[in-house]
Design a protein around this motif. Structure first.
Motif, PDB file in Angstrom:
ATOM      1  N   ALA A   1      -8.175   3.851   2.472  1.00 10.61           N
ATOM      2  CA  ALA A   1      -7.211   3.425   1.457  1.00 10.61           C
ATOM      3  C   ALA A   1      -7.861   3.356   0.078  1.00 10.61           C
ATOM      4  O   ALA A   1      -7.275   3.801  -0.922  1.00 10.61           O
ATOM      5  CB  ALA A   1      -6.622   2.068   1.837  1.00 10.61           C
ATOM      6  N   SER A   2      -9.076   2.830   0.006  1.00 20.28           N
ATOM      7  CA  SER A   2      -9.789   2.740  -1.278  1.00 20.28           C
ATOM      8  C   SER A   2     -10.089   4.125  -1.837  1.00 20.28           C
ATOM      9  O   SER A   2      -9.975   4.363  -3.049  1.00 20.28           O
ATOM     10  CB  SER A   2     -11.092   1.954  -1.105  1.00 20.28           C
ATOM     11  OG  SER A   2     -10.840   0.623  -0.737  1.00 20.28           O
ATOM     12  N   PHE A   3     -10.487   5.035  -0.951  1.00 23.19           N
ATOM     13  CA  PHE A   3     -10.804   6.401  -1.385  1.00 23.19           C
ATOM     14  C   PHE A   3      -9.574   7.063  -1.995  1.00 23.19           C
ATOM     15  O   PHE A   3      -9.647   7.664  -3.076  1.00 23.19           O
ATOM     16  CB  PHE A   3     -11.310   7.215  -0.199  1.00 23.19           C
ATOM     17  CG  PHE A   3     -11.549   8.664  -0.510  1.00 23.19           C
ATOM     18  CD1 PHE A   3     -12.748   9.077  -1.067  1.00 23.19           C
ATOM     19  CD2 PHE A   3     -10.571   9.609  -0.254  1.00 23.19           C
ATOM     20  CE1 PHE A   3     -12.962  10.417  -1.378  1.00 23.19           C
ATOM     21  CE2 PHE A   3     -10.769  10.948  -0.547  1.00 23.19           C
ATOM     22  CZ  PHE A   3     -11.977  11.356  -1.115  1.00 23.19           C
ATOM     23  N   ILE A   4      -8.436   6.970  -1.315  1.00 18.81           N
ATOM     24  CA  ILE A   4      -7.212   7.591  -1.820  1.00 18.81           C
ATOM     25  C   ILE A   4      -6.815   6.959  -3.151  1.00 18.81           C
ATOM     26  O   ILE A   4      -6.431   7.646  -4.113  1.00 18.81           O
ATOM     27  CB  ILE A   4      -6.077   7.466  -0.787  1.00 18.81           C
ATOM     28  CG1 ILE A   4      -6.402   8.314   0.445  1.00 18.81           C
ATOM     29  CG2 ILE A   4      -4.746   7.887  -1.390  1.00 18.81           C
ATOM     30  CD1 ILE A   4      -5.433   8.135   1.595  1.00 18.81           C
ATOM     31  N   SER A   5      -6.915   5.638  -3.236  1.00 15.73           N
ATOM     32  CA  SER A   5      -6.569   4.940  -4.464  1.00 15.73           C
ATOM     33  C   SER A   5      -7.414   5.417  -5.645  1.00 15.73           C
ATOM     34  O   SER A   5      -6.909   5.662  -6.738  1.00 15.73           O
ATOM     35  CB  SER A   5      -6.737   3.427  -4.272  1.00 15.73           C
ATOM     36  OG  SER A   5      -6.402   2.723  -5.449  1.00 15.73           O
TER      37      SER A   5
ATOM     38  N   ALA B   1      -2.307   2.957   7.410  1.00 17.58           N
ATOM     39  CA  ALA B   1      -1.080   2.622   6.677  1.00 17.58           C
ATOM     40  C   ALA B   1      -1.087   1.158   6.243  1.00 17.58           C
ATOM     41  O   ALA B   1      -0.727   0.824   5.102  1.00 17.58           O
ATOM     42  CB  ALA B   1       0.140   2.921   7.541  1.00 17.58           C
ATOM     43  N   THR B   2      -1.506   0.288   7.144  1.00 19.76           N
ATOM     44  CA  THR B   2      -1.566  -1.138   6.819  1.00 19.76           C
ATOM     45  C   THR B   2      -2.554  -1.401   5.690  1.00 19.76           C
ATOM     46  O   THR B   2      -2.269  -2.173   4.764  1.00 19.76           O
ATOM     47  CB  THR B   2      -1.970  -1.944   8.073  1.00 19.76           C
ATOM     48  OG1 THR B   2      -1.005  -1.719   9.112  1.00 19.76           O
ATOM     49  CG2 THR B   2      -2.051  -3.434   7.760  1.00 19.76           C
ATOM     50  N   ALA B   3      -3.719  -0.753   5.743  1.00 21.51           N
ATOM     51  CA  ALA B   3      -4.725  -0.928   4.684  1.00 21.51           C
ATOM     52  C   ALA B   3      -4.215  -0.407   3.351  1.00 21.51           C
ATOM     53  O   ALA B   3      -4.501  -0.987   2.291  1.00 21.51           O
ATOM     54  CB  ALA B   3      -6.014  -0.217   5.080  1.00 21.51           C
ATOM     55  N   VAL B   4      -3.467   0.693   3.371  1.00 21.05           N
ATOM     56  CA  VAL B   4      -2.895   1.250   2.144  1.00 21.05           C
ATOM     57  C   VAL B   4      -2.001   0.213   1.461  1.00 21.05           C
ATOM     58  O   VAL B   4      -2.086  -0.011   0.244  1.00 21.05           O
ATOM     59  CB  VAL B   4      -2.108   2.541   2.464  1.00 21.05           C
ATOM     60  CG1 VAL B   4      -1.181   2.919   1.307  1.00 21.05           C
ATOM     61  CG2 VAL B   4      -3.063   3.683   2.765  1.00 21.05           C
ATOM     62  N   VAL B   5      -1.153  -0.423   2.244  1.00 22.34           N
ATOM     63  CA  VAL B   5      -0.251  -1.439   1.690  1.00 22.34           C
ATOM     64  C   VAL B   5      -1.036  -2.649   1.203  1.00 22.34           C
ATOM     65  O   VAL B   5      -0.756  -3.209   0.130  1.00 22.34           O
ATOM     66  CB  VAL B   5       0.801  -1.852   2.738  1.00 22.34           C
ATOM     67  CG1 VAL B   5       1.638  -3.013   2.233  1.00 22.34           C
ATOM     68  CG2 VAL B   5       1.695  -0.664   3.088  1.00 22.34           C
ATOM     69  N   GLN B   6      -2.037  -3.062   1.969  1.00 21.52           N
ATOM     70  CA  GLN B   6      -2.842  -4.212   1.575  1.00 21.52           C
ATOM     71  C   GLN B   6      -3.561  -3.985   0.253  1.00 21.52           C
ATOM     72  O   GLN B   6      -3.888  -4.946  -0.455  1.00 21.52           O
ATOM     73  CB  GLN B   6      -3.846  -4.543   2.677  1.00 21.52           C
ATOM     74  CG  GLN B   6      -3.214  -5.122   3.924  1.00 21.52           C
ATOM     75  CD  GLN B   6      -4.194  -5.279   5.076  1.00 21.52           C
ATOM     76  OE1 GLN B   6      -5.272  -4.670   5.087  1.00 21.52           O
ATOM     77  NE2 GLN B   6      -3.822  -6.074   6.071  1.00 21.52           N
ATOM     78  N   GLN B   7      -3.799  -2.721  -0.098  1.00 21.27           N
ATOM     79  CA  GLN B   7      -4.477  -2.412  -1.351  1.00 21.27           C
ATOM     80  C   GLN B   7      -3.511  -2.072  -2.486  1.00 21.27           C
ATOM     81  O   GLN B   7      -3.886  -1.460  -3.483  1.00 21.27           O
ATOM     82  CB  GLN B   7      -5.486  -1.286  -1.138  1.00 21.27           C
ATOM     83  CG  GLN B   7      -6.612  -1.700  -0.191  1.00 21.27           C
ATOM     84  CD  GLN B   7      -7.791  -0.756  -0.206  1.00 21.27           C
ATOM     85  OE1 GLN B   7      -8.019  -0.047  -1.190  1.00 21.27           O
ATOM     86  NE2 GLN B   7      -8.564  -0.757   0.866  1.00 21.27           N
ATOM     87  N   GLY B   8      -2.260  -2.513  -2.310  1.00 24.97           N
ATOM     88  CA  GLY B   8      -1.307  -2.449  -3.410  1.00 24.97           C
ATOM     89  C   GLY B   8      -0.492  -1.184  -3.519  1.00 24.97           C
ATOM     90  O   GLY B   8       0.274  -1.020  -4.479  1.00 24.97           O
ATOM     91  N   MET B   9      -0.635  -0.282  -2.552  1.00 26.28           N
ATOM     92  CA  MET B   9       0.167   0.940  -2.568  1.00 26.28           C
ATOM     93  C   MET B   9       1.330   0.805  -1.586  1.00 26.28           C
ATOM     94  O   MET B   9       1.436  -0.184  -0.871  1.00 26.28           O
ATOM     95  CB  MET B   9      -0.717   2.144  -2.212  1.00 26.28           C
ATOM     96  CG  MET B   9      -1.820   2.410  -3.233  1.00 26.28           C
ATOM     97  SD  MET B   9      -3.017   3.689  -2.728  1.00 26.28           S
ATOM     98  CE  MET B   9      -4.081   2.748  -1.621  1.00 26.28           C
TER      99      MET B   9
END
Length: 396
Positions: free
Chosen positions: A387-391, A34-42
């Motif tokens: 996070a990158s994969f989902i993005s 979750a933290t990585a998701v936010v860090q990548q702009g989501m």
């Protein structure tokens, strides 16, 4: 099924569903992602269905993660056969319905672009209605929602073909778009504990391990300080390992005269902790768990520990020589399997449950001193890779 970004305005929104039942490893992995998701702009909402863990809600707020604590469920014991609510009563239908209503309210606040279910459908079968209901409503609100099953390196209960395998295959085919395995395939592949991978019709991707600590790679010039570290992690067990290690210490040819540091989790009541300190022999320091644990490991001569997911990452990241003493249970084989994989790869020396004794542990300690230092740059940024994969999936 159709996959892609919704016609949204602003950053993509991801929802993660996680249920921890005993330890907190599942929640830690989900929180890291979750933290990585936010860090990548989501933007990310984390639904947690286990017992509240001190500090997690605050950490989520600091990370700009929308944290939702559901009415909690926990396991009655290590058999995982009975589920209890926050009051200690057996989980009722009304309790589950209350959870489902909160989940529905969360889903209706925003249009989510991706749903991540931690463990399900490989685990958490008791929550089938809850999770499938979540996915169905998310897909109703956004037909293009991307649905991910997020699993750790080791699975339980898939040794032979049967109805459970059939269910996993069918649920994935019908409701999911991909499976993300949080492991470095050079260490543990999915087919080690799920020997039916060829039956899966959705893509499988290895993200690397999800590490919730900053990675520490020991400089090559660091000389081990001679210290032996015994750690018991953050779970509810560990007293047996401490007692075993203390009895094995004087039997070791290599390490009996070394300084020892024993780290104890905060689940051990203070009275028991103080009693343990009072009977510690000379040369043995007993402390509560420390935030600089991995740095300590990277400078130590030997680690003695269990083989939970997070502990395994500490061993890989620090490069420490290790003795692995898996947690033993009649129903849980995770740590034993991981320990054997590590031992086969010369990443540690394992003490099997049936041979556990001070004498055997002392021999394992001496043998571990002869292991070669690790030199592989392991994949530990599973959260960032996830996070990158989902993005990417939402952009394509």
């Amino acid at each position: 099924m159709t996959v892609g970004a919704s016609t949204r305005k602003g950053p993509a929104r991801i929802l993660i569903h996680v249920q921890h039942l005993m330890g907190i490893g599942h929640l830690r992995r989900a929180m890291s992602i979750a933290t990585a998701v936010v860090q990548q702009g989501m933007r990310c909402t984390l639904l947690s269905g286990g017992m509240p863990v001190p500090g997690v809600a605050e950490d989520a707020k600091d990370a700009n993660v929308d944290f939702v604590q559901l009415p909690a469920i926990r396991s009655a014991d290590l058999s995982y056969k009975s589920m209890l609510d926050e009051t200690g009563q057996e989980v009722s239908k009304a309790w589950l319905v209350k959870r489902e209503a909160i989940i529905a309210d969360v889903l209706k606040r925003f249009t989510y672009d991706a749903i991540v279910t931690e463990s399900y459908p490989f685990g958490r079968r008791a929550l089938r209605r809850e999770v499938l209901g979540l996915i169905a409503l998310a897909r109703q609100l956004n037909p293009k929602v991307f649905v991910v099953s997020s699993i750790r390196d080791i699975l339980e209960g898939f040794e032979t073909a049967g109805e459970r395998i059939d269910t996993v295959v069918d649920v994935l085919r019908t409701h999911y778009d991909t499976v993300l395995v949080h492991s470095d395939a050079r260490v543990i592949k999915l087919d080690v504990t799920f020997p039916f991978v060829e039956r899966l019709t959705v893509p499988i991707h290895y993200t690397g391990f999800v590490d919730h600590h900053p990675t520490v790679v020991p400089p090559t010039h660091v000389v081990p300080n001679g210290e032996v570290i015994v750690s018991t992690g953050g779970g509810v067990v560990g007293a047996e390992l401490i007692d075993l290690a203390l009895r094995a210490r004087p039997l070791s040819r290599e390490l009996s005269a070394c300084p020892w540091r024993i780290l104890v989790g905060h689940n051990l009541p203070d009275e028991a902790f103080q009693a343990l300190r009072a009977r510690a022999p000379r040369g043995v320091m007993i402390e509560r768990n420390r935030k600089d644990f991995r740095q300590l490991l990277s400078q130590s001569t030997l680690s003695i520990s269990q083989v939970g997911y997070n502990t395994a990452l500490d061993i890989l990241a620090s490069g420490v020589k290790a003795v692995l003493v898996p947690f033993r249970s009649d129903t849980q084989r995770e740590q034993t399997i991981r320990g054997r994989v590590f031992a086969d790869a010369r990443l540690g020396v394992m003490v099997e449950n049936h041979e556990r004794s001070p004498e055997r542990l002392a021999r394992a300690m001496d043998s571990a001193c002869d292991l070669e230092a690790q030199s592989i740059d392991w994949m530990l940024d599973g959260a960032g890779v996830t996070a990158s994969f989902i993005s990417r999936q939402l952009r394509d």
